[in-house]
Design a protein around this motif. Sequence first.
Motif, PDB file in Angstrom:
ATOM      1  N   ILE A 346       0.851  -1.191   0.000  1.00  0.00           N
ATOM      2  CA  ILE A 346       0.000   0.000   0.000  1.00  0.00           C
ATOM      3  C   ILE A 346       0.889   1.245   0.000  1.00  0.00           C
ATOM      4  O   ILE A 346       1.745   1.407   0.874  1.00  0.00           O
ATOM      5  CB  ILE A 346      -0.940   0.014   1.226  1.00  0.00           C
ATOM      6  CG1 ILE A 346      -1.880  -1.195   1.174  1.00  0.00           C
ATOM      7  CG2 ILE A 346      -1.730   1.307   1.283  1.00  0.00           C
ATOM      8  CD1 ILE A 346      -2.762  -1.334   2.398  1.00  0.00           C
ATOM      9  N   VAL A 347       0.700   2.101  -1.017  1.00  0.00           N
ATOM     10  CA  VAL A 347       1.514   3.307  -1.163  1.00  0.00           C
ATOM     11  C   VAL A 347       0.611   4.536  -1.072  1.00  0.00           C
ATOM     12  O   VAL A 347      -0.319   4.682  -1.868  1.00  0.00           O
ATOM     13  CB  VAL A 347       2.269   3.314  -2.512  1.00  0.00           C
ATOM     14  CG1 VAL A 347       3.057   4.608  -2.682  1.00  0.00           C
ATOM     15  CG2 VAL A 347       3.187   2.104  -2.620  1.00  0.00           C
ATOM     16  N   PRO A 348       0.844   5.422  -0.095  1.00  0.00           N
ATOM     17  CA  PRO A 348       0.060   6.661  -0.033  1.00  0.00           C
ATOM     18  C   PRO A 348       0.413   7.585  -1.187  1.00  0.00           C
ATOM     19  O   PRO A 348       1.575   7.633  -1.625  1.00  0.00           O
ATOM     20  CB  PRO A 348       0.464   7.267   1.317  1.00  0.00           C
ATOM     21  CG  PRO A 348       1.783   6.665   1.635  1.00  0.00           C
ATOM     22  CD  PRO A 348       1.812   5.305   1.005  1.00  0.00           C
ATOM     23  N   LEU A 349      -0.588   8.302  -1.695  1.00  0.00           N
ATOM     24  CA  LEU A 349      -0.391   9.196  -2.845  1.00  0.00           C
ATOM     25  C   LEU A 349      -0.594  10.652  -2.420  1.00  0.00           C
ATOM     26  O   LEU A 349      -1.492  10.960  -1.643  1.00  0.00           O
ATOM     27  CB  LEU A 349      -1.364   8.849  -3.976  1.00  0.00           C
ATOM     28  CG  LEU A 349      -1.309   7.420  -4.524  1.00  0.00           C
ATOM     29  CD1 LEU A 349      -2.375   7.226  -5.587  1.00  0.00           C
ATOM     30  CD2 LEU A 349       0.075   7.120  -5.109  1.00  0.00           C
ATOM     31  N   LYS A 350       0.263  11.527  -2.955  1.00  0.00           N
ATOM     32  CA  LYS A 350       0.152  12.962  -2.714  1.00  0.00           C
ATOM     33  C   LYS A 350       0.191  13.679  -4.065  1.00  0.00           C
ATOM     34  O   LYS A 350       1.048  13.380  -4.906  1.00  0.00           O
ATOM     35  CB  LYS A 350       1.311  13.459  -1.843  1.00  0.00           C
ATOM     36  CG  LYS A 350       1.420  12.781  -0.485  1.00  0.00           C
ATOM     37  CD  LYS A 350       0.399  13.320   0.484  1.00  0.00           C
ATOM     38  CE  LYS A 350       0.612  12.758   1.888  1.00  0.00           C
ATOM     39  NZ  LYS A 350      -0.362  13.275   2.858  1.00  0.00           N
ATOM     40  N   ALA A 351      -0.733  14.621  -4.274  1.00  0.00           N
ATOM     41  CA  ALA A 351      -0.761  15.408  -5.509  1.00  0.00           C
ATOM     42  C   ALA A 351       0.231  16.560  -5.398  1.00  0.00           C
ATOM     43  O   ALA A 351       0.188  17.339  -4.433  1.00  0.00           O
ATOM     44  CB  ALA A 351      -2.161  15.926  -5.777  1.00  0.00           C
ATOM     45  N   LEU A 352       1.150  16.686  -6.377  1.00  0.00           N
ATOM     46  CA  LEU A 352       2.186  17.715  -6.310  1.00  0.00           C
ATOM     47  C   LEU A 352       1.583  19.122  -6.346  1.00  0.00           C
ATOM     48  O   LEU A 352       2.033  20.012  -5.613  1.00  0.00           O
ATOM     49  CB  LEU A 352       3.178  17.531  -7.469  1.00  0.00           C
ATOM     50  CG  LEU A 352       4.351  18.510  -7.505  1.00  0.00           C
ATOM     51  CD1 LEU A 352       5.156  18.463  -6.211  1.00  0.00           C
ATOM     52  CD2 LEU A 352       5.265  18.219  -8.696  1.00  0.00           C
ATOM     53  N   ASN A 353       0.552  19.326  -7.176  1.00  0.00           N
ATOM     54  CA  ASN A 353      -0.076  20.650  -7.236  1.00  0.00           C
ATOM     55  C   ASN A 353      -0.640  21.063  -5.879  1.00  0.00           C
ATOM     56  O   ASN A 353      -0.543  22.222  -5.479  1.00  0.00           O
ATOM     57  CB  ASN A 353      -1.191  20.657  -8.289  1.00  0.00           C
ATOM     58  CG  ASN A 353      -0.641  20.672  -9.701  1.00  0.00           C
ATOM     59  OD1 ASN A 353       0.564  20.825  -9.907  1.00  0.00           O
ATOM     60  ND2 ASN A 353      -1.514  20.511 -10.685  1.00  0.00           N
ATOM     61  N   GLN A 354      -1.228  20.106  -5.187  1.00  0.00           N
ATOM     62  CA  GLN A 354      -1.807  20.399  -3.877  1.00  0.00           C
ATOM     63  C   GLN A 354      -0.714  20.709  -2.855  1.00  0.00           C
ATOM     64  O   GLN A 354      -0.850  21.628  -2.038  1.00  0.00           O
ATOM     65  CB  GLN A 354      -2.651  19.213  -3.418  1.00  0.00           C
ATOM     66  CG  GLN A 354      -3.424  19.469  -2.130  1.00  0.00           C
ATOM     67  CD  GLN A 354      -4.302  18.273  -1.762  1.00  0.00           C
ATOM     68  OE1 GLN A 354      -4.457  17.340  -2.557  1.00  0.00           O
ATOM     69  NE2 GLN A 354      -4.869  18.305  -0.572  1.00  0.00           N
ATOM     70  N   LEU A 355       0.398  19.971  -2.905  1.00  0.00           N
ATOM     71  CA  LEU A 355       1.494  20.197  -1.970  1.00  0.00           C
ATOM     72  C   LEU A 355       2.128  21.568  -2.164  1.00  0.00           C
ATOM     73  O   LEU A 355       2.571  22.208  -1.200  1.00  0.00           O
ATOM     74  CB  LEU A 355       2.562  19.106  -2.134  1.00  0.00           C
ATOM     75  CG  LEU A 355       2.162  17.684  -1.717  1.00  0.00           C
ATOM     76  CD1 LEU A 355       3.238  16.694  -2.138  1.00  0.00           C
ATOM     77  CD2 LEU A 355       1.926  17.602  -0.216  1.00  0.00           C
ATOM     78  N   LEU A 356       2.192  22.033  -3.431  1.00  0.00           N
ATOM     79  CA  LEU A 356       2.807  23.323  -3.727  1.00  0.00           C
ATOM     80  C   LEU A 356       1.783  24.456  -3.784  1.00  0.00           C
ATOM     81  O   LEU A 356       2.127  25.578  -4.170  1.00  0.00           O
ATOM     82  CB  LEU A 356       3.567  23.243  -5.065  1.00  0.00           C
ATOM     83  CG  LEU A 356       4.739  22.261  -5.122  1.00  0.00           C
ATOM     84  CD1 LEU A 356       5.348  22.228  -6.513  1.00  0.00           C
ATOM     85  CD2 LEU A 356       5.809  22.629  -4.092  1.00  0.00           C
ATOM     86  N   ILE A 382       6.526   7.019  -0.874  1.00  0.00           N
ATOM     87  CA  ILE A 382       5.409   7.901  -1.193  1.00  0.00           C
ATOM     88  C   ILE A 382       5.233   7.953  -2.704  1.00  0.00           C
ATOM     89  O   ILE A 382       6.209   7.957  -3.459  1.00  0.00           O
ATOM     90  CB  ILE A 382       5.656   9.338  -0.666  1.00  0.00           C
ATOM     91  CG1 ILE A 382       5.982   9.325   0.827  1.00  0.00           C
ATOM     92  CG2 ILE A 382       4.459  10.232  -0.950  1.00  0.00           C
ATOM     93  CD1 ILE A 382       4.816   9.019   1.721  1.00  0.00           C
ATOM     94  N   GLY A 383       3.977   7.997  -3.163  1.00  0.00           N
ATOM     95  CA  GLY A 383       3.672   8.186  -4.573  1.00  0.00           C
ATOM     96  C   GLY A 383       3.318   9.639  -4.841  1.00  0.00           C
ATOM     97  O   GLY A 383       2.380  10.168  -4.237  1.00  0.00           O
ATOM     98  N   LEU A 384       4.062  10.311  -5.706  1.00  0.00           N
ATOM     99  CA  LEU A 384       3.836  11.718  -6.022  1.00  0.00           C
ATOM    100  C   LEU A 384       3.075  11.794  -7.347  1.00  0.00           C
ATOM    101  O   LEU A 384       3.588  11.386  -8.393  1.00  0.00           O
ATOM    102  CB  LEU A 384       5.177  12.443  -6.123  1.00  0.00           C
ATOM    103  CG  LEU A 384       5.182  13.966  -6.019  1.00  0.00           C
ATOM    104  CD1 LEU A 384       4.709  14.413  -4.640  1.00  0.00           C
ATOM    105  CD2 LEU A 384       6.567  14.510  -6.322  1.00  0.00           C
ATOM    106  N   ILE A 385       1.832  12.296  -7.303  1.00  0.00           N
ATOM    107  CA  ILE A 385       1.027  12.416  -8.522  1.00  0.00           C
ATOM    108  C   ILE A 385       1.437  13.686  -9.256  1.00  0.00           C
ATOM    109  O   ILE A 385       1.385  14.790  -8.703  1.00  0.00           O
ATOM    110  CB  ILE A 385      -0.478  12.466  -8.196  1.00  0.00           C
ATOM    111  CG1 ILE A 385      -0.898  11.214  -7.412  1.00  0.00           C
ATOM    112  CG2 ILE A 385      -1.298  12.582  -9.464  1.00  0.00           C
ATOM    113  CD1 ILE A 385      -2.350  11.227  -6.980  1.00  0.00           C
ATOM    114  N   VAL A 386       1.868  13.541 -10.516  1.00  0.00           N
ATOM    115  CA  VAL A 386       2.271  14.672 -11.351  1.00  0.00           C
ATOM    116  C   VAL A 386       1.475  14.626 -12.659  1.00  0.00           C
ATOM    117  O   VAL A 386       0.679  13.698 -12.878  1.00  0.00           O
ATOM    118  CB  VAL A 386       3.789  14.636 -11.635  1.00  0.00           C
ATOM    119  CG1 VAL A 386       4.585  14.759 -10.343  1.00  0.00           C
ATOM    120  CG2 VAL A 386       4.186  13.361 -12.362  1.00  0.00           C
TER     121      VAL A 386
END
Length: 431
Positions: A346-356, A382-386
């Motif tokens: 299981i890998v948590p995902l984070k959206a790069l636009n949201q982080l920045l 961590i999975g970084l959505i780009v």
Amino acid sequence: DVDEERSEQPQAEPLPVEPAQPSAPSSKEDTDSKPVASIGTSRSVKVDQEKIDRLMNLIGEMIVAKNALPFLAKRAEEQHGLRDMAREIKEQYAVVNRIAEEMQDSIMQIRMMPFSFISMRFPRLVRDISRRLNKEVQLIIEGEDTEADKNIIESLAEPLIHIVRNSLDHGIEMPDVRTAAGKSAAGTLTIKASQEADRVLIEIHDDGKGIDPDLIREKAFEKGLIDDATRQRLTDREAVNLVLLPGFSTAEAVSDLSGRGVGMDAVRSAVEKVNGTMALDSEPGKGTHIRISLPMSIAVTRVMIVESDGQLMGVPMDQVLETVRVPRSEIYTVKHVQTTVLRDRIVPLKALNQLLALPSPQVINEEDEHAVLVARVGSDVIGLIVDDFRGSVDIIQKPMSGVLSGIQAYSGAALIGDGSVLMVLNLKEIL
């Protein structure tokens, strides 16, 4: 009489004289050749470090210029329709790329320094400290010929001295305590350096009492570093790694060896400053193992270029595990966190636009898939959505200066082939 003369002639011939003649100099040329030969035996040249740094800057500029050739070939083909010229530029780029890589490697070899440069001071350090503490310690150093960039080796000196002091003071027990626990009276401290791909690994292991996770939990709670809910939830391994937090110390009394307000967080900060990582494992009663991973050189960095909200950003390749396309149907929300399953994990995902704090949502391709860059940040994956991937490239990363130095989301910036500035993300800060 004639027979006697003939029999004596072979004895009278000076046979050894002829081979011995070259050893005696018969002319000025022969005497001059001796100093030349002795000078020729010296194969090392002492060079000021500034000259080597100048070479590194020049090769950095060459890499930027070299990276411009693919952009030039693309423009020649797409804008001017010159396919043959574009092909020739690409062929020439391959030649220049090979030469630049060889030059870069040769210059880096000049900057290389063996691990023995700092390990040579450890035997005396261990001997002096163990005598003061009335402990018996055997020091084992392996891989002293392992080489790394001069700046990397020099940055390791202080952190390793601090780790050695901690191992002797906190880790290895008194001889009578070790004997009562069924151990040998003398403790063993092992420092090992090795090379793995393009990274240098430093491992420090002692067979002391280890770190008690329950004690660490209580100390961290007393100092207000964690709350009660976190204290209950932490696993033993996570609890042990609390010693890396700023301001954490288990020393009851202040001495010149420990309890000076400079804890293991200073060691971790020094390692991370040169783009390294640090992992700590400990087993109560068995000992503590610290593993430090460092890049071979910090002069040239390879980054993965990603696109998000129409902007290009770089992620250091030593943090990138893989790039994947994840269908939107395979992204799930667990406790308000987007996750997906990759390689049965299981890998948590984070959206790069949201982080920045960028206003645009992440772009999905025609197959209804998200571009996900899977990165390792510390011990987490961590999975970084780009929006998309743009390949990898070698860059000369420059640190942020002036007003921009306070922006923690970026670790630096670099020029890429088309002349634009590429911002390099600091994943540890934004995640």
